[in-house]
Write a protein that holds these residues in place. Structure first.
Motif, PDB file in Angstrom:
ATOM      1  N   ASP A 187      50.979  39.191  34.896  1.00  0.00           N
ATOM      2  CA  ASP A 187      50.081  40.317  35.229  1.00  0.00           C
ATOM      3  C   ASP A 187      48.638  39.958  34.875  1.00  0.00           C
ATOM      4  N   TYR A 188      48.467  39.274  33.734  1.00  0.00           N
ATOM      5  CA  TYR A 188      47.098  38.922  33.317  1.00  0.00           C
ATOM      6  C   TYR A 188      46.457  37.991  34.346  1.00  0.00           C
ATOM      7  N   ILE A 189      47.205  36.981  34.770  1.00  0.00           N
ATOM      8  CA  ILE A 189      46.653  36.019  35.726  1.00  0.00           C
ATOM      9  C   ILE A 189      46.348  36.713  37.058  1.00  0.00           C
ATOM     10  N   ARG A 190      47.251  37.577  37.485  1.00  0.00           N
ATOM     11  CA  ARG A 190      47.005  38.306  38.741  1.00  0.00           C
ATOM     12  C   ARG A 190      45.732  39.154  38.614  1.00  0.00           C
ATOM     13  N   ASP A 191      45.597  39.871  37.496  1.00  0.00           N
ATOM     14  CA  ASP A 191      44.406  40.714  37.303  1.00  0.00           C
ATOM     15  C   ASP A 191      43.142  39.866  37.175  1.00  0.00           C
ATOM     16  N   LEU A 192      43.271  38.696  36.565  1.00  0.00           N
ATOM     17  CA  LEU A 192      42.110  37.805  36.448  1.00  0.00           C
ATOM     18  C   LEU A 192      41.665  37.349  37.834  1.00  0.00           C
ATOM     19  N   GLN A 193      42.624  36.970  38.671  1.00  0.00           N
ATOM     20  CA  GLN A 193      42.268  36.532  40.030  1.00  0.00           C
ATOM     21  C   GLN A 193      41.631  37.676  40.819  1.00  0.00           C
ATOM     22  N   GLU A 194      42.202  38.860  40.661  1.00  0.00           N
ATOM     23  CA  GLU A 194      41.637  40.040  41.340  1.00  0.00           C
ATOM     24  C   GLU A 194      40.223  40.328  40.846  1.00  0.00           C
ATOM     25  N   ALA A 195      40.056  40.202  39.531  1.00  0.00           N
ATOM     26  CA  ALA A 195      38.736  40.466  38.943  1.00  0.00           C
ATOM     27  C   ALA A 195      37.711  39.489  39.512  1.00  0.00           C
ATOM     28  N   LEU A 196      38.104  38.220  39.649  1.00  0.00           N
ATOM     29  CA  LEU A 196      37.181  37.216  40.193  1.00  0.00           C
ATOM     30  C   LEU A 196      36.837  37.536  41.639  1.00  0.00           C
ATOM     31  N   GLU A 197      37.834  37.967  42.411  1.00  0.00           N
ATOM     32  CA  GLU A 197      37.556  38.342  43.819  1.00  0.00           C
ATOM     33  C   GLU A 197      36.598  39.518  43.865  1.00  0.00           C
ATOM     34  N   GLN A 198      36.868  40.526  43.036  1.00  0.00           N
ATOM     35  CA  GLN A 198      35.997  41.713  43.008  1.00  0.00           C
ATOM     36  C   GLN A 198      34.562  41.335  42.670  1.00  0.00           C
ATOM     37  N   LEU A 199      34.440  40.411  41.726  1.00  0.00           N
ATOM     38  CA  LEU A 199      33.097  40.036  41.272  1.00  0.00           C
ATOM     39  C   LEU A 199      32.438  39.049  42.228  1.00  0.00           C
ATOM     40  N   GLY A 200      33.195  38.554  43.169  1.00  0.00           N
ATOM     41  CA  GLY A 200      32.632  37.636  44.165  1.00  0.00           C
ATOM     42  C   GLY A 200      32.283  36.286  43.584  1.00  0.00           C
ATOM     43  N   GLY A 201      33.136  35.731  42.742  1.00  0.00           N
ATOM     44  CA  GLY A 201      32.884  34.394  42.191  1.00  0.00           C
ATOM     45  C   GLY A 201      31.810  34.440  41.139  1.00  0.00           C
ATOM     46  N   ALA A 202      30.568  34.257  41.552  1.00  0.00           N
ATOM     47  CA  ALA A 202      29.478  34.282  40.576  1.00  0.00           C
ATOM     48  C   ALA A 202      29.118  35.727  40.284  1.00  0.00           C
ATOM     49  N   ALA A 203      29.590  36.234  39.168  1.00  0.00           N
ATOM     50  CA  ALA A 203      29.375  37.639  38.833  1.00  0.00           C
ATOM     51  C   ALA A 203      27.934  37.899  38.441  1.00  0.00           C
ATOM     52  N   ALA A 204      27.509  39.120  38.703  1.00  0.00           N
ATOM     53  CA  ALA A 204      26.152  39.509  38.307  1.00  0.00           C
ATOM     54  C   ALA A 204      26.031  39.448  36.793  1.00  0.00           C
ATOM     55  N   PRO A 205      24.838  39.110  36.289  1.00  0.00           N
ATOM     56  CA  PRO A 205      24.688  39.051  34.834  1.00  0.00           C
ATOM     57  C   PRO A 205      25.028  40.403  34.197  1.00  0.00           C
ATOM     58  N   SER A 206      25.672  40.370  33.062  1.00  0.00           N
ATOM     59  CA  SER A 206      25.975  41.634  32.381  1.00  0.00           C
ATOM     60  C   SER A 206      24.863  41.921  31.381  1.00  0.00           C
TER      61      SER A 206
END
Ligand SMILES: Cc1ncc(COP(=O)(O)O)c(C=O)c1O
Length: 416
Positions: A390-409
């Motif tokens: 589940d963690y790996i699936r959510d991590l992959q989903e999170a990366l897709e949502q963020l579009g690879g290079a995520a905006a600075p936090s």
């Protein structure tokens, strides 16, 4: 409805109402029972936690300050300490005590080191402890309490202690060296044997902080995981800290501090008799020592046995390996160093790793973060075996949502 009002209510309430209020109070907490929390809580499974809880409750009123009144607690402490010492290859004359946690164990080891140096004629005010930069802040807390100074030395490229750099940091004010087994930020074990040689060359006290690994690494080794020597088998190791409330799976408030011999431990104790109630001798920082913590640690050790601990350790190391392999296969993500136990961290090449942490947190995951280099850190429990996919699936989903290079936090996520 029972509520906090900031003052003791004039009239008490029924336990059933109070229990409801307590359950309600926890609704905003992380739901660690579903194994989506990988920091602060060590979840070995419901049966072990039930043993820890019931044993604690059975001895919750007994007080380890009064060992003459409670020989049961004396015996439990002696047994737990003896088990820990054997596990960590200590010589027959080694001794130890149970404490309230890793921080107290470390404070006591530092105090013993300082007072033994003072007894040998050293001027210890502002004396130095040389530690790898990855060592736990408990050493700085100890130094602040005890009038010492910590010198933090950058770690090597594999994130373990840089022994040559630590050598260069030693001066005539240094009294102590520290290595971790493993360190909290990266989960890697420092080269304790090399630190032992350094301690020998400069006649320094060597402490090994095995708060995380003390009750885990020996079982991982029995399972075939290869680790460098990290315990009393290294002859120069003077003292060790090992937490029972981490991978010992005891209720919180339980750790052990170990010394190579009684002479060293004498510098840890505090003795006083200049008041109207006679002599008082305490081996640890605490006065009152909670009987429940002793009973819980003792009970879990005897419930799990070596086989139980080995089985839990295997679940954890298998899960860590699975997660690390999966993360290393995701383009742009990479794990740090070569952790072999239950703790690891990973970073991102181009993406903002703290934004990834935020996205995972929004999906219910609560883990640690590290800042040098920036990364996400996971301290795994046996219960995580069931949620690794589940963690790996959510991590992959999170990366897709963020579009690879995520905006600075906005900065480092706060997890404490
Ligand atoms: C390596 C290490 N040492 C010491 C400590 C301090 O332990 P405690 O929080 O029980 O005081 C921790 C806590 O996580 C740790 O990871």
């Amino acid at each position: 409805m029972v509520e906090s009002t900031g003052k003791i209510p004039q009239q008490g309430s029924a336990w059933s109402e109070i229990r409801d209020a307590l359950e309600n109070a926890g609704r905003g907490d992380v739901d660690w029972r579903d194994a989506r929390t990988a920091v602060y809580v060590f979840n070995p499974g419901d049966d072990v936690m039930q043993v820890a809880k019931e044993a604690y409750a059975m001895y919750q009123s007994e007080n380890g300050l009064g060992m003459a009144a409670f020989p049961s607690i004396r015996e439990m402490e002696a047994d737990v300490v003896s088990c820990g010492l054997r596990l960590l290859n200590a010589p027959d004359e080694a001794v130890g005590n149970m404490t309230s946690g890793g921080t107290e164990s470390i404070i006591l080891a530092v105090k013993a080191c300082r007072d033994s140096a003072r007894a040998r004629g050293r001027d210890v005010l502002g004396a130095k402890i040389v530690v790898p930069r990855s060592a736990h802040p408990a050493f700085d807390k100890a130094a602040a309490y005890l009038g010492l100074e910590v010198v933090r030395v950058p770690v090597a490229t594999d994130f373990t202690a840089d022994v040559a750099a630590m050598d260069r940091a030693i001066d005539d004010r240094t009294i102590m060296l520290v290595g971790s087994a493993p360190c909290f930020p990266f989960g890697v074990v420092d080269p304790i044997a090399e630190l032992g040689k350094l301690a020998d060359a400069h006649e320094l006290w060597l402490h090994v902080d095995a708060c995380v690994g003390g009750y885990f690494a020996p079982f991982a080794r029995m399972n075939g995981i290869e680790l460098p020597d990290f315990d009393f088998s290294v002859p120069q190791v003077n003292s060790m800290s090992a937490d029972l409330h981490k991978y010992g799976y005891a209720a919180k408030g339980a750790s052990t501090v170990f010394h190579r011999n009684e002479e060293q431990r004498n510098f840890q104790s505090f003795v006083f008799d200049d008041w109207p109630a006679g002599g008082m001798s305490t081996p640890t920082v605490a006065g009152t020592r909670p009987g429940g913590a002793f009973a819980s640690a003792w009970a879990v050790m005897h419930y799990l046995g070596v086989e139980g601990y080995c089985e839990k350790a295997k679940r954890v190391t298998d899960t860590r390996e699975k997660l690390m392999n999966a993360i290393d296969e995701i383009p742009g993500l990479y794990t740090f160093g070569q952790p072999k136990l239950g703790l690891f961290a990973y970073g991102a090449e181009d993406a903002n790793v703290f934004a990834i942490w935020g996205a995972l947190n929004a999906k219910g995951w609560f883990t640690g973060v590290i800042t040098e280099p920036q990364g996400i850190q996971l301290m795994l429990s046996p219960a995580h075996a069931d949620v690794a996919d589940d963690y790996i699936r959510d991590l992959q989903e999170a990366l897709e949502q963020l579009g690879g290079a995520a905006a600075p936090s906005d900065g480092t996520p706060s997890y404490n």
